[in-house]
Motif scaffolding. Structure first.
Motif, PDB file in Angstrom:
ATOM      1  N   PRO A  81     -47.408 -23.199  99.765  1.00 17.68           N
ATOM      2  CA  PRO A  81     -46.777 -22.227  98.869  1.00 17.68           C
ATOM      3  C   PRO A  81     -46.836 -20.773  99.331  1.00 17.68           C
ATOM      4  CG  PRO A  81     -47.995 -23.854  97.604  1.00 17.68           C
ATOM      5  CD  PRO A  81     -48.296 -24.134  99.041  1.00 17.68           C
ATOM      6  N   PHE A  82     -48.013 -20.248  99.688  1.00 20.38           N
ATOM      7  CA  PHE A  82     -48.093 -18.827 100.001  1.00 20.38           C
ATOM      8  C   PHE A  82     -47.590 -18.473 101.411  1.00 20.38           C
ATOM      9  CE2 PHE A  82     -51.938 -19.994 102.158  1.00 20.38           C
ATOM     10  CZ  PHE A  82     -52.264 -18.969 103.030  1.00 20.38           C
ATOM     11  N   LEU A  83     -47.165 -19.503 102.172  1.00 22.14           N
ATOM     12  CA  LEU A  83     -46.589 -19.256 103.506  1.00 22.14           C
ATOM     13  C   LEU A  83     -45.150 -19.767 103.601  1.00 22.14           C
ATOM     14  CD1 LEU A  83     -49.611 -20.262 105.813  1.00 22.14           C
ATOM     15  CD2 LEU A  83     -48.781 -17.952 105.343  1.00 22.14           C
ATOM     16  N   ARG A  84     -44.606 -20.215 102.495  1.00 24.25           N
ATOM     17  CA  ARG A  84     -43.285 -20.847 102.520  1.00 24.25           C
ATOM     18  C   ARG A  84     -42.205 -19.890 103.030  1.00 24.25           C
ATOM     19  NH1 ARG A  84     -43.062 -24.015  97.463  1.00 24.25           N
ATOM     20  NH2 ARG A  84     -44.389 -25.418  98.677  1.00 24.25           N
ATOM     21  N   GLN A  85     -42.393 -18.580 102.785  1.00 17.74           N
ATOM     22  CA  GLN A  85     -41.385 -17.612 103.229  1.00 17.74           C
ATOM     23  C   GLN A  85     -41.348 -17.476 104.749  1.00 17.74           C
ATOM     24  OE1 GLN A  85     -44.233 -16.908 101.845  1.00 17.74           O
ATOM     25  NE2 GLN A  85     -45.217 -15.153 102.801  1.00 17.74           N
ATOM     26  N   LYS A  86     -42.343 -18.025 105.444  1.00 22.95           N
ATOM     27  CA  LYS A  86     -42.380 -17.970 106.909  1.00 22.95           C
ATOM     28  C   LYS A  86     -41.518 -19.052 107.545  1.00 22.95           C
ATOM     29  CE  LYS A  86     -45.325 -14.583 106.971  1.00 22.95           C
ATOM     30  NZ  LYS A  86     -44.912 -13.246 107.446  1.00 22.95           N
ATOM     31  N   ALA A  87     -41.045 -19.972 106.769  1.00 23.31           N
ATOM     32  CA  ALA A  87     -40.238 -21.079 107.298  1.00 23.31           C
ATOM     33  C   ALA A  87     -38.760 -20.780 107.086  1.00 23.31           C
ATOM     34  CB  ALA A  87     -40.615 -22.380 106.610  1.00 23.31           C
ATOM     35  N   PRO A  88     -37.954 -20.762 108.134  1.00 27.09           N
ATOM     36  CA  PRO A  88     -36.508 -20.562 107.983  1.00 27.09           C
ATOM     37  C   PRO A  88     -35.896 -21.670 107.125  1.00 27.09           C
ATOM     38  CG  PRO A  88     -37.176 -20.343 110.283  1.00 27.09           C
ATOM     39  CD  PRO A  88     -38.365 -20.883 109.537  1.00 27.09           C
ATOM     40  N   LEU A  89     -34.776 -21.382 106.530  1.00 21.68           N
ATOM     41  CA  LEU A  89     -34.132 -22.332 105.630  1.00 21.68           C
ATOM     42  C   LEU A  89     -33.695 -23.602 106.345  1.00 21.68           C
ATOM     43  CD1 LEU A  89     -31.952 -19.864 103.506  1.00 21.68           C
ATOM     44  CD2 LEU A  89     -34.124 -20.937 102.875  1.00 21.68           C
ATOM     45  N   ASN A  90     -33.404 -23.486 107.665  1.00 23.07           N
ATOM     46  CA  ASN A  90     -32.918 -24.657 108.396  1.00 23.07           C
ATOM     47  C   ASN A  90     -34.044 -25.542 108.937  1.00 23.07           C
ATOM     48  OD1 ASN A  90     -33.787 -22.782 110.252  1.00 23.07           O
ATOM     49  ND2 ASN A  90     -32.211 -23.255 111.764  1.00 23.07           N
ATOM     50  N   VAL A  91     -35.283 -25.214 108.614  1.00 23.64           N
ATOM     51  CA  VAL A  91     -36.430 -25.997 109.098  1.00 23.64           C
ATOM     52  C   VAL A  91     -36.856 -26.993 108.022  1.00 23.64           C
ATOM     53  CG1 VAL A  91     -38.857 -25.915 109.772  1.00 23.64           C
ATOM     54  CG2 VAL A  91     -37.256 -24.205 110.651  1.00 23.64           C
ATOM     55  N   GLU A  92     -36.939 -28.254 108.404  1.00 30.30           N
ATOM     56  CA  GLU A  92     -37.354 -29.301 107.481  1.00 30.30           C
ATOM     57  C   GLU A  92     -38.868 -29.240 107.271  1.00 30.30           C
ATOM     58  OE1 GLU A  92     -35.752 -31.654 105.765  1.00 30.30           O
ATOM     59  OE2 GLU A  92     -33.777 -30.930 106.401  1.00 30.30           O
ATOM     60  N   PRO A  93     -39.343 -29.346 106.036  1.00 30.99           N
ATOM     61  CA  PRO A  93     -40.793 -29.375 105.777  1.00 30.99           C
ATOM     62  C   PRO A  93     -41.436 -30.574 106.470  1.00 30.99           C
ATOM     63  CG  PRO A  93     -39.565 -28.996 103.753  1.00 30.99           C
ATOM     64  CD  PRO A  93     -38.558 -29.380 104.793  1.00 30.99           C
ATOM     65  N   ALA A  94     -42.674 -30.403 106.883  1.00 31.77           N
ATOM     66  CA  ALA A  94     -43.396 -31.492 107.536  1.00 31.77           C
ATOM     67  C   ALA A  94     -43.602 -32.647 106.564  1.00 31.77           C
ATOM     68  CB  ALA A  94     -44.741 -30.988 108.043  1.00 31.77           C
ATOM     69  N   ALA A  95     -43.572 -33.850 107.103  1.00 36.09           N
ATOM     70  CA  ALA A  95     -43.738 -35.048 106.263  1.00 36.09           C
ATOM     71  C   ALA A  95     -45.216 -35.317 106.017  1.00 36.09           C
ATOM     72  CB  ALA A  95     -43.083 -36.241 106.941  1.00 36.09           C
ATOM     73  N   ASP A  96     -45.917 -34.311 105.472  1.00 36.26           N
ATOM     74  CA  ASP A  96     -47.345 -34.413 105.196  1.00 36.26           C
ATOM     75  C   ASP A  96     -47.628 -33.883 103.797  1.00 36.26           C
ATOM     76  OD1 ASP A  96     -48.617 -35.284 107.810  1.00 36.26           O
ATOM     77  OD2 ASP A  96     -47.549 -33.506 108.495  1.00 36.26           O
ATOM     78  N   SER A  97     -48.777 -34.276 103.276  1.00 33.43           N
ATOM     79  CA  SER A  97     -49.211 -33.731 101.996  1.00 33.43           C
ATOM     80  C   SER A  97     -49.604 -32.275 102.181  1.00 33.43           C
ATOM     81  CB  SER A  97     -50.403 -34.526 101.460  1.00 33.43           C
ATOM     82  OG  SER A  97     -51.513 -34.359 102.340  1.00 33.43           O
ATOM     83  N   LEU A  98     -49.780 -31.553 101.066  1.00 32.49           N
ATOM     84  CA  LEU A  98     -50.184 -30.154 101.131  1.00 32.49           C
ATOM     85  C   LEU A  98     -51.521 -30.010 101.837  1.00 32.49           C
ATOM     86  CD1 LEU A  98     -49.971 -27.180 100.372  1.00 32.49           C
ATOM     87  CD2 LEU A  98     -50.898 -27.746  98.117  1.00 32.49           C
ATOM     88  N   GLU A  99     -52.466 -30.883 101.490  1.00 31.40           N
ATOM     89  CA  GLU A  99     -53.787 -30.817 102.103  1.00 31.40           C
ATOM     90  C   GLU A  99     -53.720 -31.073 103.602  1.00 31.40           C
ATOM     91  OE1 GLU A  99     -58.208 -32.963 101.697  1.00 31.40           O
ATOM     92  OE2 GLU A  99     -56.533 -33.546 100.387  1.00 31.40           O
ATOM     93  N   ARG A 100     -52.952 -32.079 103.995  1.00 32.67           N
ATOM     94  CA  ARG A 100     -52.812 -32.418 105.415  1.00 32.67           C
ATOM     95  C   ARG A 100     -52.096 -31.305 106.178  1.00 32.67           C
ATOM     96  NH1 ARG A 100     -55.258 -34.802 109.483  1.00 32.67           N
ATOM     97  NH2 ARG A 100     -53.821 -35.730 110.990  1.00 32.67           N
ATOM     98  N   SER A 101     -51.078 -30.714 105.576  1.00 35.24           N
ATOM     99  CA  SER A 101     -50.345 -29.618 106.219  1.00 35.24           C
ATOM    100  C   SER A 101     -51.265 -28.424 106.450  1.00 35.24           C
ATOM    101  CB  SER A 101     -49.158 -29.193 105.350  1.00 35.24           C
ATOM    102  OG  SER A 101     -48.216 -30.230 105.242  1.00 35.24           O
ATOM    103  N   CYS A 102     -52.103 -28.117 105.454  1.00 36.33           N
ATOM    104  CA  CYS A 102     -53.049 -26.997 105.593  1.00 36.33           C
ATOM    105  C   CYS A 102     -54.042 -27.261 106.715  1.00 36.33           C
ATOM    106  CB  CYS A 102     -53.785 -26.765 104.276  1.00 36.33           C
ATOM    107  SG  CYS A 102     -52.770 -26.049 102.976  1.00 36.33           S
ATOM    108  N   LYS A 103     -54.513 -28.518 106.797  1.00 42.60           N
ATOM    109  CA  LYS A 103     -55.485 -28.872 107.850  1.00 42.60           C
ATOM    110  C   LYS A 103     -54.856 -28.731 109.228  1.00 42.60           C
ATOM    111  CE  LYS A 103     -59.273 -30.677 109.596  1.00 42.60           C
ATOM    112  NZ  LYS A 103     -58.874 -30.654 111.015  1.00 42.60           N
ATOM    113  N   LYS A 104     -53.631 -29.216 109.393  1.00 38.32           N
ATOM    114  CA  LYS A 104     -52.959 -29.132 110.695  1.00 38.32           C
ATOM    115  C   LYS A 104     -52.694 -27.681 111.082  1.00 38.32           C
ATOM    116  CE  LYS A 104     -50.540 -33.591 110.896  1.00 38.32           C
ATOM    117  NZ  LYS A 104     -49.210 -34.249 110.966  1.00 38.32           N
ATOM    118  N   LEU A 105     -52.238 -26.887 110.117  1.00 37.39           N
ATOM    119  CA  LEU A 105     -51.948 -25.486 110.408  1.00 37.39           C
ATOM    120  C   LEU A 105     -53.234 -24.723 110.722  1.00 37.39           C
ATOM    121  CD1 LEU A 105     -49.788 -23.310 110.620  1.00 37.39           C
ATOM    122  CD2 LEU A 105     -50.121 -22.820 108.193  1.00 37.39           C
ATOM    123  N   ASP A 106     -54.298 -25.037 110.009  1.00 38.91           N
ATOM    124  CA  ASP A 106     -55.592 -24.401 110.262  1.00 38.91           C
ATOM    125  C   ASP A 106     -56.062 -24.684 111.686  1.00 38.91           C
ATOM    126  OD1 ASP A 106     -58.010 -22.968 109.364  1.00 38.91           O
ATOM    127  OD2 ASP A 106     -58.970 -24.927 109.564  1.00 38.91           O
TER     128      ASP A 106
END
Length: 260
Positions: free
Chosen positions: A197-222
């Motif tokens: 949520p607090f980084l969603r503005q960093k993703a361009p509109l043409n980029v598909e969200p990762a097929a991961d849960s919120l927790e998993r996405s945070c872990k990968k990005l971290d």
């Protein structure tokens, strides 16, 4: 191989010279020397002892390329062991030296692994004190004023502190890594941001969200954000090949602002 066979009909020394030509290809070079060894051993079967001595002397000329076991198949089934004694002893000594070298190498690797394990343990327990007025290395905002608690509660921090003491707001760190990283990593970061949520503005509109849960996405990005400081690591060094002006900026007339 044909050149060596032809040379053997002319001169043994010429054949040796030909066999030594592929210096970088040890497999081919060994194969050619074996052809010569077989020729030396079988050329005069009337004096087996002399041929054996010649072969042993010849083996030394190969600079340890050929071992005793390599030339044994070319000898008759019944051969006096005395003719091989010196060569066998030398071969055993060579193997013993190789084993000793391998043992020393294994000891060095073991010691290096233990030192690395201690370094990792030390780093995991390392604490960096952030001054109250510490600012983000990119935007200059005081990071300690972001929140009383640096954690977002999502498994990802609001700011990152690296061992070099550079501090970055998470959003600024994302911007830097997107700018400096290869295209594949850039896309991965953006798709992960699209899930947070607090980084969603960093993703361009043409980029598909990762097929991961919120927790998993945070872990990968971290994991990606915490790998290295973008100002002191390899990413900045590799960026030296990037042009100052991107293609988009060039097409938009940005290059005109560089005119003197």
């Amino acid at each position: 191989e044909e050149a060596v066979n032809n040379a053997l009909h002319v001169d043994l020394e010429l054949a040796k010279t030909v066999a030594d030509r592929p210096e970088e290809d040890h497999i081919l070079r060994k194969k050619l020397w074996l052809v010569i060894a077989q020729h030396v051993i079988e050329q005069d079967k009337s004096d087996k002892g002399e041929n054996i001595r010649k072969a042993i002397t010849f083996r030394k000329e190969t600079d340890s390329l050929l071992k005793v076991e390599d030339i044994l198949p070319f000898f008759p089934n019944f051969v006096l062991i005395d003719d091989f004694k010196d060569a066998i002893i030398q071969s055993l000594e060579e193997y013993n030296n190789q084993i000793e070298d391998l043992r020393n190498e294994m000891d060095e690797i073991t010691h290096g692994t233990e030192a690395l394990r201690q370094d990792i343990a030390a780093v995991s327990n390392r604490v960096v004190t952030v001054p109250q007025n510490e600012t983000c290395a990119k935007c200059g905002e005081v990071v300690t004023q972001l929140s009383d608690n640096s954690s977002t509660g999502l498994g990802i921090e609001k700011y990152y502190v690296f061992p070099c003491r550079h501090v970055f707001r998470t959003s600024c760190l994302v911007d830097l890594l997107v700018e400096l990283s290869p295209e594949a990593t850039k896309r991965t970061i953006q798709s992960l941001c699209a899930n947070i949520p607090f980084l969603r503005q960093k993703a361009p509109l043409n980029v598909e969200p990762a097929a991961d849960s919120l927790e998993r996405s945070c872990k990968k990005l971290d994991d990606i954000l915490g790998q290295e400081c973008p100002y002191c690591g390899d990413l900045l060094v590799k960026s030296i090949s990037k042009p100052f002006i991107s293609e988009e900026e060039y097409d938009g007339g940005e290059f005109a602002t560089w005119e003197i």
